[in-house]
Each structure stands twice: as C-alpha cells, then as structure tokens.
Design an enzyme around this catalytic site. Sequence first.
Site, mmCIF file in Angstrom:
data_model
loop_
_atom_site.group_PDB
_atom_site.id
_atom_site.type_symbol
_atom_site.label_atom_id
_atom_site.label_comp_id
_atom_site.label_asym_id
_atom_site.label_seq_id
_atom_site.Cartn_x
_atom_site.Cartn_y
_atom_site.Cartn_z
ATOM 1 N N TYR A 172 0.722 -1.156 0.114
ATOM 2 C CA TYR A 172 -0.052 0.015 -0.113
ATOM 3 C C TYR A 172 0.943 1.401 -0.034
ATOM 4 C CZ TYR A 172 -3.452 3.471 1.647
ATOM 5 O OH TYR A 172 -4.392 4.684 1.819
ATOM 6 N N ASP A 185 -2.232 -1.327 -3.975
ATOM 7 C CA ASP A 185 -2.763 -0.009 -4.257
ATOM 8 C C ASP A 185 -1.416 0.800 -4.211
ATOM 9 O OD1 ASP A 185 -3.634 2.665 -4.565
ATOM 10 O OD2 ASP A 185 -4.749 2.545 -2.548
ATOM 11 N N HIS A 226 -12.281 1.367 -4.050
ATOM 12 C CA HIS A 226 -11.724 0.448 -5.155
ATOM 13 C C HIS A 226 -12.515 -0.778 -5.183
ATOM 14 C CE1 HIS A 226 -7.528 2.276 -4.204
ATOM 15 N NE2 HIS A 226 -8.180 2.448 -3.044
#
Length: 278
Positions: A125, A165, A268
């Site tokens: 992330y 991500d 998302h």
Amino acid sequence: MRDAKSGQQTRIASVNVNGIRAAHRKGMGEWLADREIDILALQEVRANEEILTKLVGEMTAPETWHVHEYEAADKGRAGVAIISRKPPIATRRGIGEGHPEDDGRWIEADYELGDGSTLTVVSVYVHSGEVGTPKQEHKMRFLRYMTEYLPQLAQRTDHLLIMGDLNVGHRELDIKNWKGNVKNSGFLPEERAYFDAYFGELGFRDVARDLAGEIDGPYTWWSYRGKAFDNDTGWRIDYHMATPALAELAGNLKVDRAQDYSLRWSDHAPLVVDYQLP
C-alpha cells in the site's frame, strides 16, 4: 458474479478494502464467498490480525483461510494483509531491511508450487501523497525503496507477484481525466518515472495492462464524490506486477466493479487474475 475457474488455475486477487470492518459491514463477504479466490492481497485493512481473522471467518465460514497481516503502528490507518487457502511456507514484513515509511505497508508470503518452485506474493500500500507536504516525501522515498529492493527480492524466488494499491496511474490510459491531474499526486511525472523503471529496466510486467490491451483503464478506483463512479471517471492505481515468466501464465483479467453505487463496499474494486501455476 460467478466466474468459474479451471482446476489448474490459481485465482489471485488484490483490493484496497478501505477498512475491513466497513467492507465486511457493506457486503464484502458476498463477493469473497462467490469468487473462488486462492490468494488475496488486502490493503488499508485498518485492523489487527485477530480482528481480520475473525471477520474473514465470518464472511466465508465454514471455509478456512490462512491470514497474515502487518498492522500499522498508527492504529486505524494503513495495514496490509495476505490471506490464502493454503498456508505459506514463510512470511515477512517490511520492505528490505525496513524503513519508517513502510510501517503497515508491505508484507510478503512464499508459497511452494506443485513443481517445487516458490511463488512470492507481496501486498503493498503506497502512500497517497500530497504535493508540497511530508506525505509526498514519504511516498517518493517508498517508491525509491521499491526500485532498490525489487531486483533483490526477484533474485531470491522463482516467481514474484507484487499486488496492491500503488497510488500512481502510470500512463494517460490509466486516468480518465489525466490532463487535470498532471500536477497532482498520483500522476506526477516524477512518480510515473518510477513505474517506467519498474516496467522497463527492472523487467517487471504490468499484468492488467498486458491482458487488457491499449484501452482506457480498466479503472480500479473511483472517488465517492459526485458522479465519478456512475460516469466511470476512475483511476487505474491497483496493480499485479509480475516477473516475466509468471506474467506469461496470467489470464482472465477481471475488475469486479460493483453493478451499482449502492452496492460498493470500498472505493476500490478487486483486481482478479487467474494464473496457470504448476
């Protein structure tokens, strides 16, 4: 949403859940129970491993998952995890020797494949960043750490898959309104240059782009503001980044975009790929 896989395929997915408690409450379990996922990388978990294990169990009972999580020291923020049907043979937290910027942002798991080779999976992330603030400095350092560490990690395993991500749209095809974002974090030239390196000199493959081809998107994130989701004004900032031999085994790309705004359980959407692993 049922999309049956063949017995020889391993289905691997990644999603930023935007808080596992909220995702669980909003219906993530219905998706997870229906998708035949074998390995799932999670980002922005915002909970400890005990809570994550409990919620995953509630979503998919009586099925059993092996849960490994890296909780951020700052409670309620960040947090990455890997959950899988089969147990990993090893797990690690942190990027390389560890840096302050990777707190709750990088976790690795190794899996033994049928031919005795090893698949290393990473859930990452990357910081969202904000131009002109320390947040952007943290993000840029983290992207640099990846450049330094990824070749080392690739040398230690047979197959490497980095998912998560990454908070950067690499190319103009990756953001619906790219012209209005060239000075914003997420589409800065200096950020995108790192992705030129990942998918260039470092030799990694952008699996979703390879499978989707030269099209807009497929987007994986839409703001909750305005009509972004309804108008498909999205960003492609979630990735499967694979070593070349592993990328050759990839197919059946799906972005599990909710059918309606009201059915979203995160900002998302899951990025799902089947791999023909030995």
